[in-house]
Design a protein around this motif. Structure first.
Motif, PDB file in Angstrom:
ATOM      1  N   ALA A 113      26.034  12.677  39.682  1.00 43.20           N
ATOM      2  CA  ALA A 113      26.809  13.867  39.322  1.00 43.20           C
ATOM      3  C   ALA A 113      26.384  14.978  40.273  1.00 43.20           C
ATOM      4  CB  ALA A 113      26.545  14.277  37.877  1.00 43.20           C
ATOM      5  N   LEU A 114      27.348  15.639  40.864  1.00 45.49           N
ATOM      6  CA  LEU A 114      27.081  16.799  41.704  1.00 45.49           C
ATOM      7  C   LEU A 114      27.274  18.027  40.818  1.00 45.49           C
ATOM      8  CD1 LEU A 114      26.399  17.943  44.484  1.00 45.49           C
ATOM      9  CD2 LEU A 114      28.849  17.875  45.017  1.00 45.49           C
ATOM     10  N   LEU A 115      26.179  18.748  40.592  1.00 41.90           N
ATOM     11  CA  LEU A 115      26.169  19.875  39.669  1.00 41.90           C
ATOM     12  C   LEU A 115      26.032  21.195  40.411  1.00 41.90           C
ATOM     13  CD1 LEU A 115      23.558  18.346  37.198  1.00 41.90           C
ATOM     14  CD2 LEU A 115      26.050  18.310  36.946  1.00 41.90           C
ATOM     15  N   GLU A 116      26.555  22.243  39.820  1.00 39.92           N
ATOM     16  CA  GLU A 116      26.338  23.594  40.327  1.00 39.92           C
ATOM     17  C   GLU A 116      25.672  24.375  39.207  1.00 39.92           C
ATOM     18  OE1 GLU A 116      28.449  26.549  43.284  1.00 39.92           O
ATOM     19  OE2 GLU A 116      29.764  25.820  41.725  1.00 39.92           O
ATOM     20  N   ALA A 117      24.496  24.900  39.506  1.00 37.99           N
ATOM     21  CA  ALA A 117      23.711  25.565  38.471  1.00 37.99           C
ATOM     22  C   ALA A 117      22.989  26.772  39.058  1.00 37.99           C
ATOM     23  CB  ALA A 117      22.700  24.588  37.878  1.00 37.99           C
ATOM     24  N   LYS A 118      22.607  27.675  38.173  1.00 35.94           N
ATOM     25  CA  LYS A 118      21.903  28.888  38.583  1.00 35.94           C
ATOM     26  C   LYS A 118      20.442  28.587  38.919  1.00 35.94           C
ATOM     27  CE  LYS A 118      21.093  33.635  37.126  1.00 35.94           C
ATOM     28  NZ  LYS A 118      21.318  34.638  36.110  1.00 35.94           N
ATOM     29  N   SER A 119      19.900  27.512  38.333  1.00 40.63           N
ATOM     30  CA  SER A 119      18.491  27.196  38.532  1.00 40.63           C
ATOM     31  C   SER A 119      18.268  25.697  38.372  1.00 40.63           C
ATOM     32  CB  SER A 119      17.630  27.931  37.506  1.00 40.63           C
ATOM     33  OG  SER A 119      17.920  27.438  36.200  1.00 40.63           O
ATOM     34  N   LYS A 120      17.105  25.254  38.793  1.00 43.05           N
ATOM     35  CA  LYS A 120      16.719  23.864  38.599  1.00 43.05           C
ATOM     36  C   LYS A 120      16.661  23.536  37.112  1.00 43.05           C
ATOM     37  CE  LYS A 120      13.013  20.705  40.003  1.00 43.05           C
ATOM     38  NZ  LYS A 120      11.738  20.655  40.754  1.00 43.05           N
ATOM     39  N   GLU A 121      16.179  24.477  36.319  1.00 50.29           N
ATOM     40  CA  GLU A 121      16.081  24.274  34.870  1.00 50.29           C
ATOM     41  C   GLU A 121      17.455  24.045  34.243  1.00 50.29           C
ATOM     42  OE1 GLU A 121      14.461  26.736  36.587  1.00 50.29           O
ATOM     43  OE2 GLU A 121      12.507  25.744  36.473  1.00 50.29           O
TER      44      GLU A 121
END
Length: 158
Positions: A113-121
């Motif tokens: 899954a290719l994710l877009e997130a604000k942080s690793k957490e």
């Protein structure tokens, strides 16, 4: 074994700075912020004999639809068995290839899954949601790693 039979819409490539509103898991608030991309790779035991049930596929489909609408799931797919794969290796300046299956390997890549997130957490929390959908009978793990992005000057940045 394929992880997902549902197509996922690929988002635009404006990865330097996203301006759309994203929903943060566990939070009722929206945010506008710069985000990072992460690859969540699922590892499976290909010889376990487990196949996704109709209920699991439906639950994963709902989760993927929700995550895609929230803008945090950019792409996802399951992989065909290693019997369909080929390993290409460069060693000592020479290329070689080995056809699958790769019997010496206990765990193999089952999908991503290719994710877009604000942080690793946040990327880890999204991956945990995916793993929880599988219930108690599955014994799988995911590896979450941030993609190195190319900045405006084409240098790689983490």
């Amino acid at each position: 074994m394929s992880i997902c039979a549902f197509p996922v819409r690929r988002m635009d490539k404006s990865w330097v700075q996203r301006t759309e509103i994203l929903r943060c898991p566990g939070s009722a608030t929206n945010r506008r912020d710069t985000t990072m991309r992460f690859l969540s790779v699922i590892r499976i035991n290909e010889n376990s004999g487990l196949q996704p049930s109709e209920q699991l596929m439906a639950d994963m489909g709902k989760l993927m639809e929700e995550m895609t609408k929230a803008g945090v799931l950019l792409d996802t797919a399951g992989l065909t068995p290693t019997s369909n794969g080929v390993r290409v290796r460069l060693a000592g300046g020479k290329l070689s290839k080995v056809d699958g299956p790769f019997t010496e390997t206990k765990e193999v890549l089952g999908g991503y899954a290719l994710l877009e997130a604000k942080s690793k957490e946040e990327a880890i929390a999204l991956t945990e949601r995916f793993l929880r959908v599988h219930g108690d009978e599955w014994n799988i793990e995911c590896e979450v790693r941030q993609l190195m992005e190319r900045g405006p000057d084409f240098r790689c940045v983490a």
